[in-house]
Design an enzyme around this catalytic site. Structure first.
Site, PDB file in Angstrom:
ATOM      1  N   ARG A 151      -2.147  -6.106  -8.356  1.00  0.00           N
ATOM      2  CA  ARG A 151      -1.133  -7.142  -8.125  1.00  0.00           C
ATOM      3  C   ARG A 151      -1.186  -8.233  -9.186  1.00  0.00           C
ATOM      4  O   ARG A 151      -0.170  -8.672  -9.685  1.00  0.00           O
ATOM      5  CB  ARG A 151      -1.325  -7.764  -6.732  1.00  0.00           C
ATOM      6  CG  ARG A 151      -1.014  -6.811  -5.600  1.00  0.00           C
ATOM      7  CD  ARG A 151      -1.501  -7.342  -4.288  1.00  0.00           C
ATOM      8  NE  ARG A 151      -2.953  -7.504  -4.319  1.00  0.00           N
ATOM      9  CZ  ARG A 151      -3.688  -7.904  -3.292  1.00  0.00           C
ATOM     10  NH1 ARG A 151      -3.101  -8.207  -2.157  1.00  0.00           N
ATOM     11  NH2 ARG A 151      -4.999  -8.010  -3.398  1.00  0.00           N
TER      12      ARG A 151
ATOM     13  N   LYS B 255     -15.417  -7.927   4.159  1.00  0.00           N
ATOM     14  CA  LYS B 255     -14.251  -8.503   4.843  1.00  0.00           C
ATOM     15  C   LYS B 255     -14.421  -8.409   6.356  1.00  0.00           C
ATOM     16  O   LYS B 255     -14.992  -7.435   6.848  1.00  0.00           O
ATOM     17  CB  LYS B 255     -12.983  -7.734   4.445  1.00  0.00           C
ATOM     18  CG  LYS B 255     -12.577  -7.930   2.993  1.00  0.00           C
ATOM     19  CD  LYS B 255     -11.316  -7.168   2.688  1.00  0.00           C
ATOM     20  CE  LYS B 255     -10.948  -7.249   1.207  1.00  0.00           C
ATOM     21  NZ  LYS B 255      -9.856  -6.352   0.854  1.00  0.00           N
TER      22      LYS B 255
ATOM     23  N   SER C 116      -3.255  -7.748   2.911  1.00  0.00           N
ATOM     24  CA  SER C 116      -3.626  -7.551   4.315  1.00  0.00           C
ATOM     25  C   SER C 116      -4.258  -8.814   4.880  1.00  0.00           C
ATOM     26  O   SER C 116      -4.053  -9.154   6.049  1.00  0.00           O
ATOM     27  CB  SER C 116      -4.610  -6.382   4.445  1.00  0.00           C
ATOM     28  OG  SER C 116      -4.007  -5.189   4.039  1.00  0.00           O
TER      29      SER C 116
ATOM     30  N   HIS D  41       0.839  -1.207   0.000  1.00  0.00           N
ATOM     31  CA  HIS D  41       0.000   0.000   0.000  1.00  0.00           C
ATOM     32  C   HIS D  41       0.873   1.255   0.000  1.00  0.00           C
ATOM     33  O   HIS D  41       0.607   2.210  -0.744  1.00  0.00           O
ATOM     34  CB  HIS D  41      -0.862   0.061   1.275  1.00  0.00           C
ATOM     35  CG  HIS D  41      -1.897  -1.003   1.411  1.00  0.00           C
ATOM     36  ND1 HIS D  41      -2.059  -1.737   2.557  1.00  0.00           N
ATOM     37  CD2 HIS D  41      -2.842  -1.440   0.543  1.00  0.00           C
ATOM     38  CE1 HIS D  41      -3.071  -2.584   2.406  1.00  0.00           C
ATOM     39  NE2 HIS D  41      -3.558  -2.437   1.185  1.00  0.00           N
TER      40      HIS D  41
END
Ligand code: PNS
Length: 169
Positions: A89, A40, A126, A16
């Protein structure tokens, strides 16, 4: 011009921070927008995440951190933000980000710029950092030192208590 780097940052990783720092080179001001991702399970509360990002970005002068409550597209319109910048990513990120970019564009006309994540952080998330830390693994290569400490102290708490529960307490 002002950009926003939004995310749930639960917790913030070096991946990040790489995206935020690179964005700060292209825009006059960068807002790091700390949001809730309702799909999440949260570990750190919104206040804790804002405070972690503030500490992590303290050395970058044109970056400020703000919680986002409500729609990201509305926040951008209300705060004169020209672009959303997010890291990519791998291919599955692209599918998710493209859909959100097109939806945000449709909502208020806000543009999204997708920036390739630095190769050295491409496998870091994360979610994996949280899982490894809660099982007492070493996450120090992936997050700032003070985040390692926050994760360690959270791993020592009784199981099942999340930051988002604290928000409502
Ligand atoms: O780091 P994440 O979990 O990918 O971040 C997702 C986030 C917080 C950027 C996204 O959930 C978001 O934009 N939330 C704000 C609410 C919103 O605008 N939802 C509609 C998206 S099209």
């Amino acid at each position: 011009m002002r950009a926003i780097c939004p995310g749930s940052f639960d917790p913030v990783t070096h991946g990040h921070l790489d995206i935020i720092e690179r964005t700060a080179r292209f825009f006059d001001e960068v807002v790091v927008g700390v949001g809730r991702n309702t799909s999440k399970n949260g570990l750190f509360s919104l206040d804790e995440r804002v405070s972690m990002l503030t500490q992590a970005c303290a050395q970058v002068p044109n970056v400020r951190v703000s919680p986002i409550d409500g729609l990201l597209a509305d926040y951008c319109r209300e705060h004169d933000i020209s672009a959303i910048v997010k890291g990519l990513r791998f291919a599955s990120d692209f599918d998710y980000e493209l859909q959100m970019a097109q939806m945000n564009k449709q909502l208020t006309g806000i543009e999204t710029i997708l920036l390739p994540t630095a190769a050295q952080w491409s496998y870091v998330s994360s979610t994996l950092v949280r899982e490894i830390a809660m099982m007492h693994g070493d996450v120090s290569p992936f997050v700032p030192g003070f985040v390692v400490a926050a994760l360690k102290s959270r791993a020592e708490r009784p199981a099942g208590r999340s930051g988002d529960e604290e928000d409502q307490a």
